[in-house]
Design a protein around this motif. Structure first.
Motif, mmCIF file in Angstrom:
data_model
loop_
_atom_site.group_PDB
_atom_site.id
_atom_site.type_symbol
_atom_site.label_atom_id
_atom_site.label_comp_id
_atom_site.label_asym_id
_atom_site.label_seq_id
_atom_site.Cartn_x
_atom_site.Cartn_y
_atom_site.Cartn_z
ATOM 1 N N SER A 227 0.834 -1.211 0.000
ATOM 2 C CA SER A 227 0.000 0.000 0.000
ATOM 3 C C SER A 227 0.869 1.262 0.000
ATOM 4 C CB SER A 227 -0.937 -0.001 1.210
ATOM 5 O OG SER A 227 -0.181 -0.168 2.390
ATOM 6 N N VAL A 228 2.110 1.163 0.475
ATOM 7 C CA VAL A 228 2.957 2.364 0.534
ATOM 8 C C VAL A 228 3.406 2.787 -0.871
ATOM 9 C CG1 VAL A 228 5.000 3.415 1.560
ATOM 10 C CG2 VAL A 228 3.693 1.743 2.862
ATOM 11 N N PRO A 229 4.112 1.914 -1.622
ATOM 12 C CA PRO A 229 4.482 2.360 -2.972
ATOM 13 C C PRO A 229 3.278 2.604 -3.877
ATOM 14 C CG PRO A 229 5.100 0.064 -2.627
ATOM 15 C CD PRO A 229 4.721 0.614 -1.292
ATOM 16 N N GLY B 174 9.693 11.256 -9.130
ATOM 17 C CA GLY B 174 8.387 10.652 -9.442
ATOM 18 C C GLY B 174 8.483 9.550 -10.496
ATOM 19 N N PRO B 175 9.115 9.824 -11.675
ATOM 20 C CA PRO B 175 9.195 8.770 -12.687
ATOM 21 C C PRO B 175 9.909 7.514 -12.198
ATOM 22 C CG PRO B 175 9.671 10.901 -13.668
ATOM 23 C CD PRO B 175 9.592 11.118 -12.174
ATOM 24 N N TYR B 176 10.862 7.684 -11.275
ATOM 25 C CA TYR B 176 11.576 6.514 -10.716
ATOM 26 C C TYR B 176 10.585 5.619 -9.965
ATOM 27 C CZ TYR B 176 15.332 4.036 -8.196
ATOM 28 O OH TYR B 176 16.173 3.081 -7.682
ATOM 29 N N VAL B 177 9.701 6.264 -9.193
ATOM 30 C CA VAL B 177 8.687 5.494 -8.464
ATOM 31 C C VAL B 177 7.755 4.799 -9.458
ATOM 32 C CG1 VAL B 177 6.747 5.640 -6.852
ATOM 33 C CG2 VAL B 177 8.771 7.072 -6.483
ATOM 34 N N LEU B 178 7.299 5.539 -10.462
ATOM 35 C CA LEU B 178 6.365 4.955 -11.445
ATOM 36 C C LEU B 178 7.031 3.820 -12.216
ATOM 37 C CD1 LEU B 178 4.662 8.162 -12.949
ATOM 38 C CD2 LEU B 178 3.860 6.698 -11.080
ATOM 39 N N GLN B 179 8.294 4.038 -12.573
ATOM 40 C CA GLN B 179 9.016 3.039 -13.362
ATOM 41 C C GLN B 179 9.066 1.696 -12.625
ATOM 42 O OE1 GLN B 179 12.237 1.427 -13.315
ATOM 43 N NE2 GLN B 179 11.973 0.732 -15.409
ATOM 44 N N HIS B 180 9.237 1.779 -11.307
ATOM 45 C CA HIS B 180 9.374 0.551 -10.525
ATOM 46 C C HIS B 180 8.059 -0.196 -10.321
ATOM 47 C CE1 HIS B 180 13.414 1.818 -9.718
ATOM 48 N NE2 HIS B 180 13.633 0.682 -9.113
ATOM 49 N N HIS B 181 6.957 0.436 -10.667
ATOM 50 C CA HIS B 181 5.670 -0.209 -10.399
ATOM 51 C C HIS B 181 4.820 -0.345 -11.644
ATOM 52 C CE1 HIS B 181 7.214 1.398 -6.601
ATOM 53 N NE2 HIS B 181 6.870 0.199 -6.193
ATOM 54 N N GLN B 182 5.484 -0.393 -12.801
ATOM 55 C CA GLN B 182 4.743 -0.632 -14.032
ATOM 56 C C GLN B 182 4.220 -2.061 -14.015
ATOM 57 O OE1 GLN B 182 7.066 0.926 -17.591
ATOM 58 N NE2 GLN B 182 8.628 0.532 -16.069
ATOM 59 N N ALA C 42 4.474 -4.466 -16.056
ATOM 60 C CA ALA C 42 5.422 -5.518 -16.443
ATOM 61 C C ALA C 42 6.289 -5.938 -15.252
ATOM 62 C CB ALA C 42 6.305 -5.034 -17.592
ATOM 63 N N LEU C 43 6.684 -4.976 -14.430
ATOM 64 C CA LEU C 43 7.506 -5.304 -13.264
ATOM 65 C C LEU C 43 6.662 -5.932 -12.152
ATOM 66 C CD1 LEU C 43 10.058 -2.393 -12.991
ATOM 67 C CD2 LEU C 43 10.564 -4.806 -12.999
ATOM 68 N N MET C 44 5.457 -5.421 -11.997
ATOM 69 C CA MET C 44 4.589 -5.976 -10.953
ATOM 70 C C MET C 44 4.324 -7.460 -11.237
ATOM 71 S SD MET C 44 4.232 -3.532 -8.891
ATOM 72 C CE MET C 44 2.896 -3.932 -7.800
ATOM 73 N N GLY C 45 4.158 -7.784 -12.518
ATOM 74 C CA GLY C 45 3.949 -9.185 -12.898
ATOM 75 C C GLY C 45 5.153 -10.043 -12.539
ATOM 76 N N ALA C 46 6.353 -9.455 -12.669
ATOM 77 C CA ALA C 46 7.570 -10.205 -12.347
ATOM 78 C C ALA C 46 7.703 -10.413 -10.834
ATOM 79 C CB ALA C 46 8.792 -9.464 -12.890
ATOM 80 N N TRP C 47 7.326 -9.402 -10.050
ATOM 81 C CA TRP C 47 7.429 -9.538 -8.586
ATOM 82 C C TRP C 47 6.603 -10.724 -8.076
ATOM 83 C CZ3 TRP C 47 11.144 -7.976 -5.794
ATOM 84 C CH2 TRP C 47 11.780 -6.757 -6.051
ATOM 85 N N ALA C 48 5.478 -10.960 -8.726
ATOM 86 C CA ALA C 48 4.620 -12.066 -8.275
ATOM 87 C C ALA C 48 5.292 -13.421 -8.497
ATOM 88 C CB ALA C 48 3.289 -12.008 -9.017
ATOM 89 N N LEU C 49 6.383 -13.445 -9.248
ATOM 90 C CA LEU C 49 7.044 -14.720 -9.575
ATOM 91 C C LEU C 49 8.428 -14.854 -8.923
ATOM 92 C CD1 LEU C 49 6.148 -14.890 -13.389
ATOM 93 C CD2 LEU C 49 4.974 -15.978 -11.477
ATOM 94 N N VAL C 50 8.711 -14.042 -7.913
ATOM 95 C CA VAL C 50 10.050 -14.086 -7.301
ATOM 96 C C VAL C 50 10.385 -15.487 -6.776
ATOM 97 C CG1 VAL C 50 11.420 -13.263 -5.345
ATOM 98 C CG2 VAL C 50 10.236 -11.631 -6.791
ATOM 99 N N ALA D 42 13.129 8.419 -15.550
ATOM 100 C CA ALA D 42 13.403 7.949 -14.187
ATOM 101 C C ALA D 42 14.892 8.071 -13.883
ATOM 102 C CB ALA D 42 12.939 6.503 -14.034
ATOM 103 N N MET D 43 15.735 7.646 -14.852
ATOM 104 C CA MET D 43 17.178 7.686 -14.610
ATOM 105 C C MET D 43 17.680 9.117 -14.537
ATOM 106 S SD MET D 43 17.746 4.714 -13.881
ATOM 107 C CE MET D 43 19.301 5.283 -13.217
ATOM 108 N N ALA D 44 17.160 9.991 -15.410
ATOM 109 C CA ALA D 44 17.592 11.400 -15.347
ATOM 110 C C ALA D 44 17.210 11.993 -13.983
ATOM 111 C CB ALA D 44 16.954 12.192 -16.487
ATOM 112 N N GLY D 45 16.016 11.663 -13.509
ATOM 113 C CA GLY D 45 15.535 12.222 -12.237
ATOM 114 C C GLY D 45 16.429 11.881 -11.058
ATOM 115 N N VAL D 46 16.988 10.663 -11.048
ATOM 116 C CA VAL D 46 17.852 10.298 -9.917
ATOM 117 C C VAL D 46 19.318 10.596 -10.208
ATOM 118 C CG1 VAL D 46 16.266 8.507 -9.101
ATOM 119 C CG2 VAL D 46 18.133 7.862 -10.565
#
Ligand code: SAM
Length: 260
Positions: free
Chosen positions: A24-26, A115-123, A125-133, A170-174
């Motif tokens: 719920s946090v991210p 902001g884009p760094y946060v969004l990038q990490h929760h797209q 495609a990535l969320m689908g991968a997290w479910a398969l760790v 995202a990369m430029a932002g950080v």
């Protein structure tokens, strides 16, 4: 003694529930970024505490939105140090301003933020991968991202312009604030004539290195072909596409920087 044991078991149960609900946090962070809440509160530096209704009127000027649900999200992120809650004792109205953490999500003069760094990490495609760790443990031959999406992350991003763009933003932002700090104290680029940045994304790091060290005469931004195809023109920087696992351009020095 027995009381202590019960107490620590209760604490452990609460702790595991908090961990179970951590997503719920991210996801709340994602929500406030998508709704442009940090910029709305910041208002060019005012950071005036605003109620959920006031924030909604700024982010949705034509009306609409649910202030109650926005307030829930703001309260959640207040407990994680993103916002400060200002409670009016008389009216019980709650208003929100940004903490230093929240300010990292405000778009700066260069159009950058975390902001884009946060969004990038929760797209998706990535969320689908997290479910398969767990599958990475059961079968390490294929990484979870590939199992979820059919191909490795960077080639997948490369084929999707919006993901490619988000990754670069995202990369430029950080990386821009990070490189400002590095260049304030690191002088290792002095005397380098030809420099290659391997995995340099849009070329922001090289642009900043060249500004500080104009003595670098040749600067090559090396990244995947799809990535450099979208990289902006930067005076003094040559964008070269390729795969670093096959070969990289020759240079006096190699620069390589990952996410943090
Ligand atoms: C985490 S980003 C870092 C970007 C940049 N160095 C920075 O710090 O802002 C990783 C970069 O490596 C690039 N990359 C990934 N695989 C690559 C490969 N096989 N060859 C070249 N670049 C690659 C990605 O496209 C991406 O731009």
């Amino acid at each position: 003694m027995e009381d202590d044991k019960v107490n620590s078991r209760d604490k452990a149960r609460i702790a595991i529930m908090e961990l179970a609900n951590m997503i719920s946090v991210p996801m709340s962070l994602n929500a406030v970024i998508r709704l442009n809440v940090p910029d709305a509160i910041w208002q060019g530096g005012a950071n005036t505490p605003l109620s959920a209704t006031q924030i909604l009127s700024l982010v949705l000027p034509s009306g609409g939105g649910d202030p109650e649900n926005l307030q829930r999200v703001l309260r959640m992120l207040t407990s994680y140090g993103v916002f400060i809650e200002h409670l009016d004792a008389n009216s019980s109205e709650r208003k929100y301003s940004l903490t230093d953490i929240g300010k990292t999500l405000v778009t700066d003069a260069d159009g950058l933020s975390y902001g884009p760094y946060v969004l990038q990490h929760h797209q998706d495609a990535l969320m689908g991968a997290w479910a398969l760790v767990h599958e990475a443990v059961l079968d390490p031959t294929t990484e979870p991202f590939v199992k979820a999406n059919g191909e490795p992350a960077y080639s997948y991003y490369g084929k999707k312009p919006e993901m490619n763009g988000l990754m670069q933003k995202a990369m430029a932002g950080v990386s821009v604030p990070f490189m400002k700090n590095v260049l304030n104290s690191y002088n290792g680029f002095e005397g380098v004539n030809k420099l290659v940045d391997v995995g340099g994304s849009a070329g922001d790091c090289l642009r900043m290195i060249l500004q500080k060290h104009p003595t670098v005469k040749e600067a090559i931004n090396f990244d995947l072909p799809e990535v450099v195809a979208k990289a902006p023109h930067i005076p003094g920087v040559t964008h070269v596409g390729g795969d670093m696992f096959k070969s990289i351009p020759a240079a006096d020095a190699i620069f390589m920087k990952g996410k943090g």
